[in-house]
Motif scaffolding. Structure first.
Motif, PDB file in Angstrom:
ATOM      1  N   UNK A 151       0.833  -1.184   0.000  1.00 37.98           N
ATOM      2  CA  UNK A 151       0.000   0.000   0.000  1.00 37.98           C
ATOM      3  C   UNK A 151       0.879   1.249   0.000  1.00 37.98           C
ATOM      4  N   UNK A 152       0.382   2.370  -0.518  1.00 40.10           N
ATOM      5  CA  UNK A 152       1.188   3.595  -0.528  1.00 40.10           C
ATOM      6  C   UNK A 152       1.726   3.926   0.861  1.00 40.10           C
ATOM      7  N   UNK A 153       3.030   4.095   0.967  1.00 36.22           N
ATOM      8  CA  UNK A 153       3.637   4.378   2.255  1.00 36.22           C
ATOM      9  C   UNK A 153       3.537   3.231   3.236  1.00 36.22           C
ATOM     10  N   UNK A 154       3.157   2.038   2.765  1.00 40.53           N
ATOM     11  CA  UNK A 154       2.920   0.885   3.647  1.00 40.53           C
ATOM     12  C   UNK A 154       2.007   1.299   4.790  1.00 40.53           C
ATOM     13  N   UNK A 155       0.889   1.926   4.454  1.00 49.23           N
ATOM     14  CA  UNK A 155       0.007   2.511   5.462  1.00 49.23           C
ATOM     15  C   UNK A 155      -0.548   1.465   6.415  1.00 49.23           C
ATOM     16  N   UNK A 156      -0.745   0.218   5.956  1.00 47.14           N
ATOM     17  CA  UNK A 156      -1.296  -0.804   6.836  1.00 47.14           C
ATOM     18  C   UNK A 156      -0.237  -1.696   7.469  1.00 47.14           C
ATOM     19  N   UNK A 157       1.047  -1.396   7.238  1.00 43.94           N
ATOM     20  CA  UNK A 157       2.120  -2.114   7.905  1.00 43.94           C
ATOM     21  C   UNK A 157       2.353  -3.530   7.431  1.00 43.94           C
ATOM     22  N   UNK A 239       8.284  15.496  12.509  1.00 37.25           N
ATOM     23  CA  UNK A 239       7.372  14.614  11.788  1.00 37.25           C
ATOM     24  C   UNK A 239       8.151  13.384  11.333  1.00 37.25           C
ATOM     25  N   UNK A 240       8.012  12.273  12.067  1.00 35.95           N
ATOM     26  CA  UNK A 240       8.690  11.034  11.713  1.00 35.95           C
ATOM     27  C   UNK A 240       7.925  10.218  10.686  1.00 35.95           C
ATOM     28  N   UNK A 241       6.724  10.665  10.337  1.00 32.87           N
ATOM     29  CA  UNK A 241       5.875   9.917   9.412  1.00 32.87           C
ATOM     30  C   UNK A 241       6.062  10.339   7.965  1.00 32.87           C
ATOM     31  N   UNK A 242       6.640  11.516   7.747  1.00 33.47           N
ATOM     32  CA  UNK A 242       6.832  12.002   6.386  1.00 33.47           C
ATOM     33  C   UNK A 242       7.199  13.466   6.400  1.00 33.47           C
ATOM     34  N   UNK A 243       7.075  14.109   5.247  1.00 27.19           N
ATOM     35  CA  UNK A 243       7.409  15.529   5.175  1.00 27.19           C
ATOM     36  C   UNK A 243       6.624  16.206   4.064  1.00 27.19           C
ATOM     37  N   UNK A 244       6.535  17.532   4.169  1.00 27.00           N
ATOM     38  CA  UNK A 244       5.842  18.322   3.146  1.00 27.00           C
ATOM     39  C   UNK A 244       6.784  18.716   2.018  1.00 27.00           C
ATOM     40  N   UNK A 250      12.131  16.512  -1.918  1.00 22.84           N
ATOM     41  CA  UNK A 250      10.852  15.873  -2.226  1.00 22.84           C
ATOM     42  C   UNK A 250      10.025  15.657  -0.967  1.00 22.84           C
ATOM     43  N   UNK A 251       8.743  15.493  -1.160  1.00 21.22           N
ATOM     44  CA  UNK A 251       7.872  15.104  -0.068  1.00 21.22           C
ATOM     45  C   UNK A 251       8.144  13.645   0.306  1.00 21.22           C
ATOM     46  N   UNK A 252       7.643  13.245   1.462  1.00 23.45           N
ATOM     47  CA  UNK A 252       7.775  11.864   1.913  1.00 23.45           C
ATOM     48  C   UNK A 252       6.445  11.396   2.482  1.00 23.45           C
ATOM     49  N   UNK A 253       5.950  10.293   1.970  1.00 23.21           N
ATOM     50  CA  UNK A 253       4.676   9.708   2.427  1.00 23.21           C
ATOM     51  C   UNK A 253       3.535  10.723   2.476  1.00 23.21           C
ATOM     52  N   UNK A 254       3.272  11.437   1.387  1.00 21.82           N
ATOM     53  CA  UNK A 254       2.186  12.430   1.417  1.00 21.82           C
ATOM     54  C   UNK A 254       0.824  11.819   1.697  1.00 21.82           C
ATOM     55  N   UNK A 255       0.686  10.496   1.551  1.00 17.77           N
ATOM     56  CA  UNK A 255      -0.599   9.855   1.828  1.00 17.77           C
ATOM     57  C   UNK A 255      -1.022  10.064   3.274  1.00 17.77           C
ATOM     58  N   UNK A 256      -0.046  10.073   4.241  1.00 17.84           N
ATOM     59  CA  UNK A 256      -0.416  10.263   5.644  1.00 17.84           C
ATOM     60  C   UNK A 256       0.531  11.183   6.414  1.00 17.84           C
ATOM     61  N   UNK A 375      -6.097   9.810  -6.925  1.00 15.40           N
ATOM     62  CA  UNK A 375      -7.113  10.829  -7.159  1.00 15.40           C
ATOM     63  C   UNK A 375      -7.575  11.392  -5.813  1.00 15.40           C
ATOM     64  N   UNK A 376      -8.210  12.550  -5.840  1.00 11.73           N
ATOM     65  CA  UNK A 376      -8.704  13.171  -4.614  1.00 11.73           C
ATOM     66  C   UNK A 376      -7.686  14.109  -3.991  1.00 11.73           C
ATOM     67  N   UNK A 377      -7.771  14.276  -2.659  1.00  7.96           N
ATOM     68  CA  UNK A 377      -6.903  15.183  -1.909  1.00  7.96           C
ATOM     69  C   UNK A 377      -6.205  14.394  -0.814  1.00  7.96           C
ATOM     70  N   UNK A 378      -4.873  14.508  -0.732  1.00  2.00           N
ATOM     71  CA  UNK A 378      -4.144  13.706   0.249  1.00  2.00           C
ATOM     72  C   UNK A 378      -3.959  14.459   1.567  1.00  2.00           C
ATOM     73  N   UNK A 379      -3.166  13.886   2.476  1.00  3.33           N
ATOM     74  CA  UNK A 379      -3.045  14.436   3.832  1.00  3.33           C
ATOM     75  C   UNK A 379      -2.346  15.788   3.867  1.00  3.33           C
ATOM     76  N   UNK A 380      -1.665  16.167   2.797  1.00  9.56           N
ATOM     77  CA  UNK A 380      -0.994  17.463   2.744  1.00  9.56           C
ATOM     78  C   UNK A 380      -1.887  18.544   2.147  1.00  9.56           C
ATOM     79  N   UNK A 381      -3.163  18.220   1.940  1.00  9.96           N
ATOM     80  CA  UNK A 381      -4.116  19.189   1.426  1.00  9.96           C
ATOM     81  C   UNK A 381      -3.920  19.533  -0.029  1.00  9.96           C
TER      82      UNK A 381
END
Length: 410
Positions: A151-157, A239-244, A250-256, A375-381
């Motif tokens: 999954x994108x960013x391995x969101x479900x581990x 922010x250990x989960x990603x970056x803007x 570059x951004x990192x894990x924009x999904x979350x 598609x849509x809008x991710x966690x970075x708005x």
């Protein structure tokens, strides 16, 4: 006298052989490297906020299954009565430059000690994978088809990209195909018993060619406890989960990446597979939530989010041996995220194909291709950008990665 020496020598030899049989230490490892082509990888952003990108060719470390270059020591000592002491120390490194993996940890992949009882099961203590790795990951696209493309960013581990520090884990013996387990990691936060803690449960069942598993994990302050588990991780202000991203990065894990202020992080997951002949079918489902957003003691909240962000993911995979040395795999992953505080939602469609050719039992060459459409809008708005796991995000809503590599195990 000579006979006495002879008998003494035989006794010493037999005793040494017996002691050797009672304990063992194994050195093992994997070397996995390859060349990637990415059609769109971010390079930074313009002053107006738009993202820059370009095509990229680079060499990176392992991206197939739970491989990734490593070496480790695995030991066992027979204590008698069906009881053994066990340990594993496993170091991850980058074959391209020799750097330590997992944020610079010496044994960042695994480091634990425990007891193994034939009758009662296994208890281990240290840095280790959560119970999802034991009971559910085998049904995900990542493991069944031997692909990079979780999954994108391995969101479900389920892609084995995160471990749990200070964990106590139990896995039962198998009873008529049924196995279960649990894990607990105390947060160690003074004055807050539940702060930074992680606990998890899991179970699986196997019968002939069919198997199924389910798991649950609950992490408090995930920016610190789950995503911030490496030596280079920062405190609540990081922010250990990603970056803007920035003008030059570059951004990192924009999904979350926008959900670092979550107080709770939960994953429910389940999967099943069926093997017939030389082929296997598998499917999995996961529900991931970042809850109670806005807790600045857990992480930064630059977008002033509140409430809960959720992600639901469904996967389907098929793999087969076309010949005894040629394995083909393919899979589809769909992830839908519900935005926090009414900030919109994003969806990610992903298709994967792989070819593995085994030169021997220990060596293989492989190719895989991954295509993702967002598609849509991710966690970075922002309009959601493609975010293939382990790769630099795209500046657009689509991305393709192709890789040719080689794996050697020892």
């Amino acid at each position: 006298m000579k006979k006495s020496y002879l008998w003494a020598g035989q006794i010493i030899v037999l005793a040494a052989a017996h002691a050797h049989a009672q304990s063992s230490v194994t050195l093992y490892g994997v070397i996995d490297t390859g060349i990637n082509y990415t059609n769109s990888a971010q390079t930074g952003r313009n002053p107006d906020g738009s993202l820059n990108s370009g095509s990229q060719i680079n060499m990176t470390d392992g991206a197939t299954r739970s491989y990734g270059s490593r070496w480790g020591l695995r030991g066992s000592e027979n204590l008698g009565g069906g009881l053994s002491a066990i340990f594993t120390l496993e170091n991850g490194y980058n074959i391209a430059n020799g750097a330590l993996g997992q944020g610079g940890a010496m044994f960042g992949r695994q480091a634990y000690v425990g007891l193994n009882s034939d009758m009662l099961g296994v208890v281990t203590i240290g840095r280790q994978y959560d119970t999802q790795a034991d009971f559910v990951s085998n049904y995900s696209v990542f493991s069944v088809a031997a692909l990079s493309g979780t999954t994108p960013g391995d969101v479900d581990g389920l892609g084995h990209t995160r471990r749990v520090n200070n964990a106590i884990k139990y896995v039962s013996p198998t009873y008529r195909g049924f196995t279960f387990g649990g894990m607990y990691s105390p947060g160690g936060k003074a004055g807050d018993f539940t702060g930074n803690q992680i606990w998890a449960l899991g179970a699986s069942y196997e019968f002939r060619g069919f198997s199924a598993g389910a798991g649950y994990i609950n992490a408090r302050d995930p920016n610190l406890s789950s995503f911030g588990d490496n030596p280079n991780s920062g405190g609540a202000g990081t922010n250990n989960m990603g970056s803007v991203g920035s003008l030059t990065s570059a951004q990192s894990n924009p999904i979350y990446a926008g959900y670092a202020s979550a107080r709770t992080f939960e994953i429910y997951s389940a999967g099943a597979s069926y093997k017939f002949g030389k082929a296997a079918l598998a499917a999995s489902f996961s529900h991931t939530s970042f809850g109670n957003l806005g807790d600045l003691d857990a992480g930064p909240n630059p977008f002033d989010y509140s409430g809960t962000a959720i992600f639901n993911t469904a996967t389907a995979t098929v793999s087969c041996f076309a010949t005894p040395t040629l394995q083909l795999g393919g899979g589809y992953t769909y992830t839908h995220g519900g935005g926090a505080g009414g900030n919109g939602s994003a969806s990610y469609h992903q298709g994967i194909f792989s070819v593995q050719y085994f030169l021997s039992k220990r060596t293989e060459v492989y190719f895989y291709g991954v295509y993702q459409l967002a598609s849509g809008t991710d966690s970075l708005g922002q309009p959601a950008v493609a975010n293939i796991d382990l790769m630099t995000p795209s500046s657009t809503n689509h991305q393709f990665v192709g890789r040719v590599g080689i794996v050697q195990r020892f």
